[in-house]
Design a protein around this motif. Structure first.
Motif, PDB file in Angstrom:
ATOM      1  N   ILE A 214       0.849  -1.179   0.115  1.00 57.80           N
ATOM      2  CA  ILE A 214       0.023  -0.074   0.022  1.00 57.80           C
ATOM      3  C   ILE A 214       0.919   1.266   0.083  1.00 57.80           C
ATOM      4  N   ALA A 215       0.486   2.447  -0.476  1.00 58.60           N
ATOM      5  CA  ALA A 215       1.286   3.493  -0.643  1.00 58.60           C
ATOM      6  C   ALA A 215       0.790   4.299   0.730  1.00 58.60           C
ATOM      7  N   GLU A 216       1.904   4.964   1.307  1.00 58.72           N
ATOM      8  CA  GLU A 216       1.778   5.640   2.138  1.00 58.72           C
ATOM      9  C   GLU A 216       2.386   7.268   2.152  1.00 58.72           C
ATOM     10  N   LEU A 217       1.900   8.252   2.602  1.00 62.29           N
ATOM     11  CA  LEU A 217       2.222   9.495   2.547  1.00 62.29           C
ATOM     12  C   LEU A 217       2.889   9.876   3.759  1.00 62.29           C
ATOM     13  N   GLU A 218       4.165  10.097   3.798  1.00 57.97           N
ATOM     14  CA  GLU A 218       5.090  10.431   4.986  1.00 57.97           C
ATOM     15  C   GLU A 218       5.417  11.835   5.130  1.00 57.97           C
ATOM     16  N   SER A 219       5.918  12.228   6.147  1.00 59.00           N
ATOM     17  CA  SER A 219       6.555  13.535   6.351  1.00 59.00           C
ATOM     18  C   SER A 219       8.016  13.145   6.335  1.00 59.00           C
ATOM     19  N   SER A 220       8.946  14.125   6.501  1.00 63.00           N
ATOM     20  CA  SER A 220      10.554  13.978   6.708  1.00 63.00           C
ATOM     21  C   SER A 220      11.016  15.066   7.609  1.00 63.00           C
ATOM     22  N   LYS A 221      12.251  15.047   7.703  1.00 65.03           N
ATOM     23  CA  LYS A 221      12.726  16.327   8.659  1.00 65.03           C
ATOM     24  C   LYS A 221      12.388  17.613   8.365  1.00 65.03           C
ATOM     25  N   THR A 222      12.470  17.636   6.891  1.00 65.30           N
ATOM     26  CA  THR A 222      12.295  18.892   6.295  1.00 65.30           C
ATOM     27  C   THR A 222      10.963  19.210   5.769  1.00 65.30           C
ATOM     28  N   GLN A 223      10.001  18.287   5.486  1.00 61.82           N
ATOM     29  CA  GLN A 223       8.784  18.336   5.166  1.00 61.82           C
ATOM     30  C   GLN A 223       7.579  17.606   5.662  1.00 61.82           C
ATOM     31  N   LYS A 224       6.637  18.626   6.354  1.00 61.95           N
ATOM     32  CA  LYS A 224       5.642  17.906   7.074  1.00 61.95           C
ATOM     33  C   LYS A 224       4.439  17.473   6.050  1.00 61.95           C
ATOM     34  N   LEU A 225       3.878  16.622   6.637  1.00 60.32           N
ATOM     35  CA  LEU A 225       2.744  16.207   6.060  1.00 60.32           C
ATOM     36  C   LEU A 225       1.836  17.278   5.786  1.00 60.32           C
ATOM     37  N   ILE A 226       0.741  17.517   4.756  1.00 64.20           N
ATOM     38  CA  ILE A 226      -0.022  18.795   4.685  1.00 64.20           C
ATOM     39  C   ILE A 226      -1.377  17.981   4.780  1.00 64.20           C
ATOM     40  N   ILE A 227      -2.417  18.454   5.549  1.00 64.41           N
ATOM     41  CA  ILE A 227      -3.759  17.911   5.864  1.00 64.41           C
ATOM     42  C   ILE A 227      -4.853  19.008   5.783  1.00 64.41           C
ATOM     43  N   THR A 228      -5.808  19.128   4.880  1.00 63.82           N
ATOM     44  CA  THR A 228      -6.828  20.017   4.912  1.00 63.82           C
ATOM     45  C   THR A 228      -8.170  19.506   4.287  1.00 63.82           C
TER      46      THR A 228
END
Length: 239
Positions: A214-228
């Protein structure tokens, strides 16, 4: 007119200069509050990303997906509306008097859990965390509740206030001027999420989904998840 001329003019006309200075400060502060608000930051980031199909996600690519929010485990229950959801933000504020009225936050309750996004029978999973916070979000307010001197709180609002140990009355037993906002991502609601695409082995089967990964959308040290759940965010980029 150069800077020196402007400075000289304002120095000679202090009765005009002071109101202009305050106006400039007010406009600057108001613009900064608007520009750096969570809503505008979310919209700016998403507008730079094309909307992708889940089946076209590429590993390690920062991608934007729009689809239905579905729960992975037992859903959260929104504090006021009691609706099932995967994300809620509730805030209770009190108006403070004086010359310049303002609102003081008495309670803020934010909870989020992992969830699926489903689109055209494809699934992607999102795992937001609050500590450390790995996401930037903006949720549209679904419920507004208020009370005041001549506006008694409803039974439901009183129950909510008690839950957060907030008194609805103050001096001389008069009603406080209170307001509450609740924003949620409801089960089945259309939302947009952006994150770094990864592919993970599926530990448990998902009904209607026949693949082992399954695909997963993750964050990283420099990029947060965006949720809206903001609707109709146009993309400046095309696939």
């Amino acid at each position: 007119m150069d800077f020196n001329q402007i400075y000289t003019y304002l120095s000679d006309h202090k009765d005009v200069a002071i109101p202009i200075l305050f106006a400039v400060i007010f406009i600057t502060v108001a613009f900064a509050a608007y520009y750096f608000s969570s809503k505008q930051k979310v919209k700016r980031i998403l507008s730079k990303l094309p909307e992708k199909r889940i089946s076209s996600l590429k590993t390690n690519e920062f991608s934007r997906i729009t689809g239905k929010a579905l729960h992975v485990k037992e859903p959260l229950i929104a504090p006021f509306s009691k609706r099932k959801c995967v994300f809620y933000v509730l805030k209770i504020e009190q108006e403070k008097g004086g010359k310049n009225k303002s609102w003081e936050t008495l309670a803020k309750d934010e909870k989020v859990q992992e969830f699926f996004i489903e689109k055209n029978t494809d699934f992607v999973i999102v795992r937001p965390t609050q500590n450390p916070k790995n996401y930037l979000s903006h949720l549209v307010v679904d419920k507004n509740i208020n009370s005041g001197t001549f506006n008694n709180p409803t039974k439901e609002f009183n129950q909510l206030l008690k839950k957060y140990n907030i008194e609805s009355t103050g001096l001389f037993n008069l009603n406080k001027t209170l307001k509450c906002t609740e924003a949620i991502i409801e089960i089945g609601e259309q939302i947009t999420v952006a994150g770094i695409a990864k592919f993970k082995s599926l530990k448990e089967p998902i009904e209607g989904y026949n693949y082992s990964k399954i695909a997963e959308l993750e964050s990283s040290k420099t990029q947060k998840l965006i949720i809206t759940d903001l609707p109709n965010i146009k993309s400046k980029k095309r696939l």
